[in-house]
Write a protein that holds these residues in place. Structure first.
Motif, PDB file in Angstrom:
ATOM      1  N   SER A  76      -3.544   1.216  13.614  1.00 38.30           N
ATOM      2  CA  SER A  76      -3.856   2.442  12.885  1.00 38.30           C
ATOM      3  C   SER A  76      -3.567   2.276  11.391  1.00 38.30           C
ATOM      4  O   SER A  76      -4.356   2.713  10.538  1.00 38.30           O
ATOM      5  N   THR A  77      -2.465   1.643  11.067  1.00 36.40           N
ATOM      6  CA  THR A  77      -2.110   1.426   9.659  1.00 36.40           C
ATOM      7  C   THR A  77      -3.103   0.488   8.987  1.00 36.40           C
ATOM      8  O   THR A  77      -3.528   0.724   7.850  1.00 36.40           O
ATOM      9  N   ILE A  78      -3.504  -0.564   9.686  1.00 35.37           N
ATOM     10  CA  ILE A  78      -4.501  -1.501   9.145  1.00 35.37           C
ATOM     11  C   ILE A  78      -5.810  -0.761   8.862  1.00 35.37           C
ATOM     12  O   ILE A  78      -6.428  -0.935   7.806  1.00 35.37           O
ATOM     13  N   HIS A  79      -6.237   0.084   9.786  1.00 34.80           N
ATOM     14  CA  HIS A  79      -7.467   0.857   9.587  1.00 34.80           C
ATOM     15  C   HIS A  79      -7.319   1.832   8.414  1.00 34.80           C
ATOM     16  O   HIS A  79      -8.240   1.994   7.612  1.00 34.80           O
ATOM     17  N   TYR A  80      -6.170   2.465   8.294  1.00 32.60           N
ATOM     18  CA  TYR A  80      -5.942   3.396   7.191  1.00 32.60           C
ATOM     19  C   TYR A  80      -5.996   2.659   5.847  1.00 32.60           C
ATOM     20  O   TYR A  80      -6.592   3.151   4.877  1.00 32.60           O
ATOM     21  N   LEU A  81      -5.399   1.484   5.783  1.00 29.14           N
ATOM     22  CA  LEU A  81      -5.414   0.720   4.533  1.00 29.14           C
ATOM     23  C   LEU A  81      -6.838   0.300   4.152  1.00 29.14           C
ATOM     24  O   LEU A  81      -7.153   0.152   2.972  1.00 29.14           O
ATOM     25  N   GLN A  82      -7.696   0.133   5.150  1.00 31.11           N
ATOM     26  CA  GLN A  82      -9.104  -0.136   4.845  1.00 31.11           C
ATOM     27  C   GLN A  82      -9.787   1.131   4.317  1.00 31.11           C
ATOM     28  O   GLN A  82     -10.528   1.082   3.329  1.00 31.11           O
ATOM     29  N   VAL A  83      -9.524   2.265   4.935  1.00 30.41           N
ATOM     30  CA  VAL A  83     -10.136   3.526   4.521  1.00 30.41           C
ATOM     31  C   VAL A  83      -9.796   3.847   3.063  1.00 30.41           C
ATOM     32  O   VAL A  83     -10.651   4.298   2.306  1.00 30.41           O
ATOM     33  N   ILE A  84      -8.562   3.582   2.644  1.00 27.70           N
ATOM     34  CA  ILE A  84      -8.183   3.889   1.260  1.00 27.70           C
ATOM     35  C   ILE A  84      -8.563   2.770   0.298  1.00 27.70           C
ATOM     36  O   ILE A  84      -8.300   2.846  -0.898  1.00 27.70           O
ATOM     37  N   GLY A  85      -9.184   1.705   0.827  1.00 26.96           N
ATOM     38  CA  GLY A  85      -9.704   0.645  -0.026  1.00 26.96           C
ATOM     39  C   GLY A  85      -8.709  -0.429  -0.419  1.00 26.96           C
ATOM     40  O   GLY A  85      -8.961  -1.200  -1.341  1.00 26.96           O
ATOM     41  N   TYR A  86      -7.576  -0.506   0.271  1.00 25.68           N
ATOM     42  CA  TYR A  86      -6.576  -1.509  -0.097  1.00 25.68           C
ATOM     43  C   TYR A  86      -6.880  -2.883   0.479  1.00 25.68           C
ATOM     44  O   TYR A  86      -6.753  -3.886  -0.202  1.00 25.68           O
ATOM     45  N   ALA A  87      -7.242  -2.950   1.748  1.00 30.20           N
ATOM     46  CA  ALA A  87      -7.489  -4.237   2.398  1.00 30.20           C
ATOM     47  C   ALA A  87      -8.444  -4.056   3.566  1.00 30.20           C
ATOM     48  O   ALA A  87      -8.341  -3.078   4.307  1.00 30.20           O
ATOM     49  N   SER A  88      -9.358  -4.992   3.715  1.00 31.02           N
ATOM     50  CA  SER A  88     -10.278  -4.964   4.851  1.00 31.02           C
ATOM     51  C   SER A  88      -9.542  -5.328   6.132  1.00 31.02           C
ATOM     52  O   SER A  88      -8.558  -6.074   6.103  1.00 31.02           O
ATOM     53  N   ILE A  89     -10.044  -4.843   7.231  1.00 31.92           N
ATOM     54  CA  ILE A  89      -9.435  -5.140   8.527  1.00 31.92           C
ATOM     55  C   ILE A  89      -9.373  -6.646   8.748  1.00 31.92           C
ATOM     56  O   ILE A  89      -8.370  -7.175   9.219  1.00 31.92           O
ATOM     57  N   GLY A  90     -10.430  -7.363   8.368  1.00 29.58           N
ATOM     58  CA  GLY A  90     -10.483  -8.804   8.571  1.00 29.58           C
ATOM     59  C   GLY A  90      -9.525  -9.603   7.711  1.00 29.58           C
ATOM     60  O   GLY A  90      -9.348 -10.801   7.927  1.00 29.58           O
ATOM     61  N   ASP A  91      -8.892  -8.960   6.730  1.00 30.93           N
ATOM     62  CA  ASP A  91      -7.916  -9.652   5.886  1.00 30.93           C
ATOM     63  C   ASP A  91      -6.576  -9.854   6.586  1.00 30.93           C
ATOM     64  O   ASP A  91      -5.766 -10.671   6.156  1.00 30.93           O
ATOM     65  N   TRP A  92      -6.328  -9.084   7.623  1.00 27.30           N
ATOM     66  CA  TRP A  92      -5.049  -9.128   8.333  1.00 27.30           C
ATOM     67  C   TRP A  92      -5.083 -10.192   9.429  1.00 27.30           C
ATOM     68  O   TRP A  92      -6.129 -10.498   9.976  1.00 27.30           O
ATOM     69  N   SER A  93      -3.919 -10.706   9.762  1.00 23.42           N
ATOM     70  CA  SER A  93      -3.824 -11.638  10.884  1.00 23.42           C
ATOM     71  C   SER A  93      -4.084 -10.887  12.177  1.00 23.42           C
ATOM     72  O   SER A  93      -3.971  -9.659  12.227  1.00 23.42           O
ATOM     73  N   PRO A  94      -4.414 -11.626  13.251  1.00 29.63           N
ATOM     74  CA  PRO A  94      -4.466 -10.970  14.565  1.00 29.63           C
ATOM     75  C   PRO A  94      -3.086 -10.396  14.888  1.00 29.63           C
ATOM     76  O   PRO A  94      -2.075 -10.823  14.318  1.00 29.63           O
ATOM     77  N   LEU A  95      -3.057  -9.435  15.781  1.00 31.88           N
ATOM     78  CA  LEU A  95      -1.763  -8.897  16.202  1.00 31.88           C
ATOM     79  C   LEU A  95      -0.997  -9.981  16.946  1.00 31.88           C
ATOM     80  O   LEU A  95      -1.510 -10.572  17.906  1.00 31.88           O
ATOM     81  N   LEU A  96       0.204 -10.250  16.484  1.00 31.63           N
ATOM     82  CA  LEU A  96       1.049 -11.292  17.078  1.00 31.63           C
ATOM     83  C   LEU A  96       2.230 -10.635  17.772  1.00 31.63           C
ATOM     84  O   LEU A  96       2.882  -9.757  17.179  1.00 31.63           O
ATOM     85  N   PRO A  97       2.540 -11.030  18.999  1.00 30.53           N
ATOM     86  CA  PRO A  97       3.681 -10.421  19.682  1.00 30.53           C
ATOM     87  C   PRO A  97       4.997 -10.817  19.011  1.00 30.53           C
ATOM     88  O   PRO A  97       5.131 -11.914  18.469  1.00 30.53           O
ATOM     89  N   THR A  98       5.943  -9.896  19.018  1.00 26.85           N
ATOM     90  CA  THR A  98       7.298 -10.214  18.557  1.00 26.85           C
ATOM     91  C   THR A  98       8.158 -10.454  19.792  1.00 26.85           C
ATOM     92  O   THR A  98       7.667 -10.398  20.921  1.00 26.85           O
ATOM     93  N   THR A  99       9.423 -10.685  19.572  1.00 28.15           N
ATOM     94  CA  THR A  99      10.330 -10.891  20.714  1.00 28.15           C
ATOM     95  C   THR A  99      10.696  -9.571  21.393  1.00 28.15           C
ATOM     96  O   THR A  99      11.274  -9.580  22.469  1.00 28.15           O
ATOM     97  N   ASN A 100      10.358  -8.441  20.762  1.00 26.75           N
ATOM     98  CA  ASN A 100      10.644  -7.138  21.356  1.00 26.75           C
ATOM     99  C   ASN A 100       9.466  -6.679  22.212  1.00 26.75           C
ATOM    100  O   ASN A 100       8.320  -6.705  21.750  1.00 26.75           O
ATOM    101  N   PRO A 101       9.729  -6.250  23.429  1.00 31.19           N
ATOM    102  CA  PRO A 101       8.643  -5.799  24.306  1.00 31.19           C
ATOM    103  C   PRO A 101       7.860  -4.647  23.671  1.00 31.19           C
ATOM    104  O   PRO A 101       8.425  -3.735  23.081  1.00 31.19           O
TER     105      PRO A 101
END
Length: 90
Positions: free
Chosen positions: A51-76
């Motif tokens: 949702s944050t990635i999409h919002y940053l695209q809507v406001i013109g800060y960064a395209s969705i494709g500029d972000w890395s794929p979602l990577l899992p962390t050690t937290n479930p």
């Protein structure tokens, strides 16, 4: 988590010649500026990060494709995504 993060961040660096060209051959109007990387890291639930990635695209800060794929962390149920930008520094 840090190993995945470090591996991704290191893989996003620009080729050295690009950085050398930007710092060694500044245009006359930007003679005192240089480009430096800034890394943005989003960590949260997949829904919140997406949702944050999409919002940053809507406001013109960064395209969705500029972000890395979602990577899992050690937290479930938690993921991270990284954006590396080059900004001009005086």
């Amino acid at each position: 988590m840090m190993t995945q993060l470090q591996n991704f961040v290191e893989s996003q660096n620009l080729p050295r010649e690009d950085l050398d060209t930007a710092s060694n051959n500044p245009s006359p109007e930007n003679a005192s500026t240089r480009r430096e990387p800034i890394k943005h890291l989003l960590i949260g639930s997949p829904k919140t990060v997406s949702s944050t990635i999409h919002y940053l695209q809507v406001i013109g800060y960064a395209s969705i494709g500029d972000w890395s794929p979602l990577l899992p962390t050690t937290n479930p149920g938690e993921v991270m995504s990284i954006l590396v930008r080059q900004i001009l520094m005086p």
